[in-house]
Design a protein around this motif. Structure first.
Motif, PDB file in Angstrom:
ATOM      1  N   MET A   1       0.880  -1.243   0.064  1.00 62.24           N
ATOM      2  CA  MET A   1      -0.186  -0.061   0.014  1.00 62.24           C
ATOM      3  C   MET A   1       0.870   1.346  -0.032  1.00 62.24           C
ATOM      4  SD  MET A   1      -2.575   1.688   2.758  1.00 62.24           S
ATOM      5  CE  MET A   1      -1.102   2.121   3.737  1.00 62.24           C
ATOM      6  N   LYS A   2       0.839   2.068  -0.886  1.00 57.73           N
ATOM      7  CA  LYS A   2       1.306   3.344  -0.902  1.00 57.73           C
ATOM      8  C   LYS A   2       0.638   4.359  -0.275  1.00 57.73           C
ATOM      9  CE  LYS A   2       3.052   2.065  -5.511  1.00 57.73           C
ATOM     10  NZ  LYS A   2       4.479   1.810  -5.742  1.00 57.73           N
ATOM     11  N   LEU A   4      -0.034   7.514  -1.286  1.00 56.98           N
ATOM     12  CA  LEU A   4      -1.205   8.040  -1.856  1.00 56.98           C
ATOM     13  C   LEU A   4      -2.193   7.516  -2.120  1.00 56.98           C
ATOM     14  CD1 LEU A   4      -2.042  10.316  -4.015  1.00 56.98           C
ATOM     15  CD2 LEU A   4      -0.835   9.174  -5.863  1.00 56.98           C
ATOM     16  N   THR A   5      -2.284   6.097  -2.098  1.00 55.97           N
ATOM     17  CA  THR A   5      -3.530   5.375  -1.887  1.00 55.97           C
ATOM     18  C   THR A   5      -4.091   5.469  -0.266  1.00 55.97           C
ATOM     19  OG1 THR A   5      -2.700   3.663  -3.520  1.00 55.97           O
ATOM     20  CG2 THR A   5      -4.435   3.079  -2.229  1.00 55.97           C
ATOM     21  N   ASN A   7      -3.869   7.835   1.265  1.00 52.03           N
ATOM     22  CA  ASN A   7      -4.282   9.049   1.680  1.00 52.03           C
ATOM     23  C   ASN A   7      -5.946   9.390   1.211  1.00 52.03           C
ATOM     24  OD1 ASN A   7      -4.469  12.467   0.990  1.00 52.03           O
ATOM     25  ND2 ASN A   7      -3.074  11.773   2.485  1.00 52.03           N
ATOM     26  N   MET A   8      -6.372   8.435   0.569  1.00 55.35           N
ATOM     27  CA  MET A   8      -7.784   8.159   0.049  1.00 55.35           C
ATOM     28  C   MET A   8      -8.696   7.344   0.857  1.00 55.35           C
ATOM     29  SD  MET A   8      -7.619   8.205  -4.107  1.00 55.35           S
ATOM     30  CE  MET A   8      -6.138   7.108  -4.256  1.00 55.35           C
ATOM     31  N   LEU A   9      -8.050   6.308   1.573  1.00 59.10           N
ATOM     32  CA  LEU A   9      -8.794   5.190   2.113  1.00 59.10           C
ATOM     33  C   LEU A   9      -9.542   5.914   3.259  1.00 59.10           C
ATOM     34  CD1 LEU A   9      -6.379   2.186   1.626  1.00 59.10           C
ATOM     35  CD2 LEU A   9      -8.371   2.473   0.286  1.00 59.10           C
ATOM     36  N   LEU A  90       4.722   7.567  -3.492  1.00 61.25           N
ATOM     37  CA  LEU A  90       4.858   6.419  -4.415  1.00 61.25           C
ATOM     38  C   LEU A  90       5.918   5.673  -4.154  1.00 61.25           C
ATOM     39  CD1 LEU A  90       4.357   8.489  -7.922  1.00 61.25           C
ATOM     40  CD2 LEU A  90       2.818   7.300  -6.700  1.00 61.25           C
ATOM     41  N   PRO A 115      -4.061  -3.675   1.350  1.00 58.51           N
ATOM     42  CA  PRO A 115      -5.193  -3.383   2.421  1.00 58.51           C
ATOM     43  C   PRO A 115      -6.565  -4.076   2.169  1.00 58.51           C
ATOM     44  CG  PRO A 115      -4.887  -1.538   1.079  1.00 58.51           C
ATOM     45  CD  PRO A 115      -4.259  -2.387   0.443  1.00 58.51           C
TER      46      PRO A 115
ATOM     47  N   ASP B 100      -1.023  -0.220  -7.366  1.00 54.06           N
ATOM     48  CA  ASP B 100      -1.314  -0.321  -6.084  1.00 54.06           C
ATOM     49  C   ASP B 100      -2.399  -1.244  -6.204  1.00 54.06           C
ATOM     50  OD1 ASP B 100      -0.965   1.965  -3.068  1.00 54.06           O
ATOM     51  OD2 ASP B 100      -0.560  -0.213  -3.317  1.00 54.06           O
ATOM     52  N   GLN B 103      -8.064  -4.151  -1.553  1.00 58.51           N
ATOM     53  CA  GLN B 103      -9.183  -5.211  -1.609  1.00 58.51           C
ATOM     54  C   GLN B 103     -10.510  -4.681  -0.892  1.00 58.51           C
ATOM     55  OE1 GLN B 103      -8.367  -9.089   0.693  1.00 58.51           O
ATOM     56  NE2 GLN B 103     -10.401  -9.904  -0.054  1.00 58.51           N
ATOM     57  N   TYR B 114     -14.307   8.954  -2.449  1.00 58.71           N
ATOM     58  CA  TYR B 114     -13.352   8.751  -3.232  1.00 58.71           C
ATOM     59  C   TYR B 114     -13.708   9.868  -4.593  1.00 58.71           C
ATOM     60  CZ  TYR B 114     -12.198   4.737  -0.603  1.00 58.71           C
ATOM     61  OH  TYR B 114     -11.720   3.971   0.380  1.00 58.71           O
ATOM     62  N   LYS B 117     -11.457  11.892  -7.051  1.00 59.31           N
ATOM     63  CA  LYS B 117     -10.027  11.716  -6.710  1.00 59.31           C
ATOM     64  C   LYS B 117      -9.177  11.151  -7.840  1.00 59.31           C
ATOM     65  CE  LYS B 117     -10.248  12.421  -2.114  1.00 59.31           C
ATOM     66  NZ  LYS B 117      -9.487  12.762  -0.915  1.00 59.31           N
TER      67      LYS B 117
END
Lengths: 124, 208
Positions: A1-2, A4-5, A7-9, A90, A115, B100, B103, B114, B117
């Protein structure tokens, strides 16, 4: 999991009003990979970010280095700054760990870099 | 990268080992994937340097293709652990670092979180033929919410009118970029024919 990702979850456990940002816990495996640097991409991503969540996440992983608390002005022209952001967004990856919902405490595992945000039936 | 080169790379992407019927797991063929991605980039410039989402990514053929076409980052979303495992292996084998994986259940995703985004969403969603009717529209709704610029998706031609109506309701513009024949080889035991052609629309949705 980066990051950037990350930051959105968000956590969507039933009843949770603000399941963001997810806290990164028990990060037992973190990798830093090389990813091609694209300054325009980084510049465009910055306005979409929750900057403080990014800094906090990087800090939780011990990868903050000298990322500032606030965005530097005119970052579009600051290659050094953009490279720092690129690295944190990244190149840093959480391979094993978990994400904790700040409101409910519910933990979402990260394994092999992925994740798992699936909720149980009673949480939806 | 030329179309033929992209297609030949994608031919080497591993597909589902034991496809799950109820999740409608079929790989997107290397040919269709390459054509889709090539068009998305060359005609619309919606991949290179962009933040891309692949909803229902499965083993990642679309994401890996997007990464090869220099997406800034492509994030794949899927419900199935086994598929994501294969995707991860594929990414490692191809040494792709700009993807990336997440799940999650896209049918119950709170897509609002989202909203806009991603620059672009690409997908080959389940068609909703296995006790999951309407699933294609749920995916489409999530995609349209999450995308800032455009959504590229495959849907059965028989549903075109229905989707057009929904697009109008949602205030998005729909274009049929191409009509494809999706050739599904017999992958499940109950398939009687050797392969079956399904007519599929390659659609582009953009904010009107």
């Amino acid at each position: 999991m980066k990051l950037l990702t990350h930051n959105m979850l968000t956590s969507h456990v039933k009843g949770v009003t603000k399941g963001y940002p997810l806290l990164i816990k028990q990060a037992t495996e973190v990798k830093v990979n090389e990813v091609d640097f694209n300054p325009q991409f980084v510049t465009r991503m910055i306005p979409k970010l929750e900057w403080s969540a990014l800094v906090h996440a990087a800090e939780e992983l011990g990868q903050r280095q000298d990322l500032p608390d606030e965005l530097v002005p005119e970052y579009e022209n600051n290659e050094e700054f953009l490279k720092k952001v690129h690295r944190v967004l990244l190149e840093v990856e959480v391979i094993e760990g978990c994400l904790r919902c700040p409101e409910s405490g519910r933990e979402f595992p990260i394994s092999r870099g992925i994740p798992n945000m699936l909720l149980n039936e009673d949480e939806v | 990268m030329k179309l033929k080169e992209l297609e030949s790379w994608l031919q080497q992407v591993d597909a589902f080992e034991e496809p799950k019927i109820l999740l409608e797991q079929y790989p997107t063929s290397p040919h269709i994937s390459a054509c889709m991605l090539y068009t998305i980039q060359n005609t619309f410039n919606d991949i290179e340097g962009k933040l891309v989402a692949d909803l229902g990514c499965g083993c990642g053929v679309l994401s890996i293709g997007a990464a090869m076409l220099a997406a800034g980052l492509c994030v794949g979303f899927d419900i199935d652990n086994d598929a994501l495992d294969i995707f991860r292996r594929n990414a490692e084998e191809f040494e792709i670092s700009n993807v990336d994986l997440v799940q999650c259940d896209l049918a119950s995703l709170e897509a609002e979180a989202y909203a806009k985004k991603f620059d672009t969403v690409i997908m080959n969603p389940p068609f909703g033929t296995k006790h999951n009717q309407g699933l294609d529209m749920k995916f489409l709704w999530a995609a349209i919410t999450m995308a800032k610029t455009a959504v590229y998706s495959l849907h059965k031609t028989t549903t075109r009118e229905h989707i057009q109506k929904k697009a109008n309701d949602w205030g998005v513009k729909m274009e049929v970029i191409a009509e494809l024949r999706y050739d599904l080889p017999a992958s499940y035991k109950f398939h009687k024919k050797k392969s079956v052609d399904i007519q599929v629309d390659f659609l582009r949705f953009s904010k009107a």
